[in-house]
Enzyme design. Structure first.
Site, PDB file in Angstrom:
ATOM      1  N   ARG A   1       0.939  -1.320  -0.163  1.00  0.00           N
ATOM      2  CA  ARG A   1      -0.076   0.240  -0.081  1.00  0.00           C
ATOM      3  C   ARG A   1       0.990   1.347   0.097  1.00  0.00           C
ATOM      4  NH1 ARG A   1       2.620   1.807   3.657  1.00  0.00           N
ATOM      5  NH2 ARG A   1       1.086   3.399   3.912  1.00  0.00           N
ATOM      6  N   GLY A   2       0.176   2.316  -0.103  1.00  0.00           N
ATOM      7  CA  GLY A   2       1.134   3.680  -0.335  1.00  0.00           C
ATOM      8  C   GLY A   2       1.048   3.938  -1.749  1.00  0.00           C
ATOM      9  N   ALA A   3       0.262   5.081  -2.294  1.00  0.00           N
ATOM     10  CA  ALA A   3       0.184   5.440  -3.704  1.00  0.00           C
ATOM     11  C   ALA A   3       1.481   5.049  -4.418  1.00  0.00           C
ATOM     12  CB  ALA A   3      -0.441   6.982  -3.662  1.00  0.00           C
TER      13      ALA A   3
ATOM     14  N   ARG B   1      -7.501  -0.699  -6.722  1.00  0.00           N
ATOM     15  CA  ARG B   1      -7.871   0.542  -5.706  1.00  0.00           C
ATOM     16  C   ARG B   1      -8.245   1.575  -6.826  1.00  0.00           C
ATOM     17  NH1 ARG B   1      -4.925   0.878  -0.318  1.00  0.00           N
ATOM     18  NH2 ARG B   1      -6.778   1.614  -0.084  1.00  0.00           N
TER      19      ARG B   1
ATOM     20  N   GLN C   1      -2.179   1.755  10.117  1.00  0.00           N
ATOM     21  CA  GLN C   1      -0.756   1.971   9.504  1.00  0.00           C
ATOM     22  C   GLN C   1       0.200   2.717  10.105  1.00  0.00           C
ATOM     23  OE1 GLN C   1      -3.877   2.645   8.092  1.00  0.00           O
ATOM     24  NE2 GLN C   1      -3.926   2.353   5.940  1.00  0.00           N
TER      25      GLN C   1
ATOM     26  N   ASP D   1      -3.020  10.629  -1.471  1.00  0.00           N
ATOM     27  CA  ASP D   1      -3.077   9.497  -2.761  1.00  0.00           C
ATOM     28  C   ASP D   1      -3.371  10.207  -3.986  1.00  0.00           C
ATOM     29  OD1 ASP D   1      -3.217   6.452  -1.469  1.00  0.00           O
ATOM     30  OD2 ASP D   1      -3.553   7.969  -0.023  1.00  0.00           O
TER      31      ASP D   1
ATOM     32  N   ASN E   1      -6.177  11.892   1.239  1.00  0.00           N
ATOM     33  CA  ASN E   1      -4.804  11.041   1.961  1.00  0.00           C
ATOM     34  C   ASN E   1      -6.010  10.231   3.006  1.00  0.00           C
ATOM     35  OD1 ASN E   1      -2.504  10.571   2.486  1.00  0.00           O
ATOM     36  ND2 ASN E   1      -2.784  11.364   4.530  1.00  0.00           N
ATOM     37  N   LYS E   2      -5.284   9.593   3.619  1.00  0.00           N
ATOM     38  CA  LYS E   2      -5.767   8.627   4.575  1.00  0.00           C
ATOM     39  C   LYS E   2      -6.908   9.366   5.467  1.00  0.00           C
ATOM     40  CE  LYS E   2      -5.134   4.925   4.740  1.00  0.00           C
ATOM     41  NZ  LYS E   2      -5.924   3.978   3.916  1.00  0.00           N
TER      42      LYS E   2
END
Length: 367
Positions: free
Chosen positions: A48-50, A92, A207, A248, A258-259
């Site tokens: 994960r992570g863009a 995603r 996370q 993201d 973002n998250k």
């Protein structure tokens, strides 16, 4: 500079991803040598992570192409690659890096078609071009992240020692290496300017607790973990000098996805007069969308909120709303830190993102 953690391993015609669902208890790399494995790893958030999502998608396809036994002609190869890229983009929806990678790869291959014959040799050339470009993404991302770290650290040049709050995970585990927002923290630490880092746990997927805390301890960076609900009180009590988060997707006016939990941090930072910076490579910027209203927000399974490690913590029958991201409006953001520099605010409190990128790219082309 040596990179301590690798979310992605690509060596000797082998591609592996660190299964981040198992961290911090287990440190296990898993084979990711097919598009199906790559799709699953991205969808289930093993990776994960863009930036890491985009690179993983490209590399799993590169390995699959290397292992492809059948020889395809030029048209067949193009069709194969394009269809696989489209499929990977379904994994995603929010991180723009994945879609940008796919579009840019398609454009590169399309431009090459006119130079090749529609035979097996042409198909092999097109395949090898994709593999080469996919492999280049690793080093480009690391270089970009280190530049983000440099420009981000300069935002705190007036302070001799700083306390920084961050959210989610934006380090080596979310990128090809070094990190974006966590890369800024790493740079401040290497300069001897970081007094302390604070990391939000980042519910419901944790996370921050599982991954950012893991990286900070691994790097021996002075840090403290807090629950998401403690952030406002932390700002009041601990004298935070800045909040630094990742992204993201950043759109044309500077609105940022973002998250989940980022938006409320920005509101709290505004109230406490604390600078709030977004760290994002230009690959996370989507100037085709004018504002955050146009960003599709991914909603995750309700079990992520009702269970921890498969143990139910919520009442049976309760309804769940579980957006994975939120939108922070540009008016709450102090600056957007990219590998090309920090995008400043305009006179109406937003950002001329596309204008900044065009100016920087024109300037770099002169040298």
């Amino acid at each position: 500079m040596l990179l301590s953690l690798e979310a992605i391993r690509y060596k000797n015609n082998k591609f592996e991803i660190l299964n981040q669902l198992l961290l911090p208890q287990e440190f296990i790399y898993e084979d990711c040598s097919s598009v199906e494995q790559g799709f699953s790893a991205i969808k289930t958030m093993k990776v994960r992570g863009a930036p890491a999502i985009a690179i993983s998608a490209a590399l799993c396809l590169a390995i699959e192409l290397k292992n492809l036994k059948s020889k395809l002609n030029l048209v067949e190869t193009k069709k194969y690659i394009f269809e696989k890229l489209d499929y990977l983009c379904e994994s995603r929806p929010t991180a723009v890096n994945l879609f940008k990678m796919a579009d840019e790869m398609k454009s590169i291959l399309q431009n090459e078609l006119i130079h090749l014959e529609n035979d097996i040799a042409g198909g092999e050339s097109l395949k090898n071009l994709f593999i080469k470009k996919a492999e280049e993404l690793l080093q480009i991302d690391i270089s970009d992240n280190m530049s983000i770290g440099h420009f981000g650290a300069e935002c705190f040049a007036k302070q001799s020692q700083v306390k920084i709050l961050t959210h989610c995970n934006t380090g080596s585990l979310a990128t090809a290496g070094y990190g974006t927002a966590l890369g800024i923290i790493r740079t401040l630490h290497s300069q001897g300017k970081l007094e302390h880092a604070y990391a939000c746990e980042t519910r419901p997927y944790n996370q921050g607790a599982r991954l950012t805390a893991f990286e900070l301890v691994y790097e021996k960076i002075s840090a403290t973990l807090i629950s998401d609900s403690m952030a406002s009180f932390l700002m009041k009590e601990k004298g935070i000098h800045g909040v630094v988060v990742g992204a993201d997707r950043v759109v044309a006016n500077g609105d940022t996805a973002n998250k989940i939990g980022t938006y409320q941090l920005a509101i709290a930072a505004k109230y406490h007069n604390i600078p709030f910076y977004v760290a994002a490579p230009s690959t996370s910027i989507d100037c085709n969308k004018k504002s955050g209203k146009e960003i599709t927000i991914e909603e995750r399974p309700k079990k992520e909120l009702t269970h921890i490690n498969n143990i139910q913590i919520a009442a049976d029958g309760i309804n769940v709303w579980n957006p994975s991201f939120d939108i922070t409006p540009a008016t709450l953001i102090t600056g957007i830190v990219t590998e090309l520099g920090v995008i400043p605010k305009n006179t109406i409190g937003e950002f001329d993102v596309s204008e900044f990128l065009e100016k920087k790219k024109k300037l770099s082309s002169l040298f």
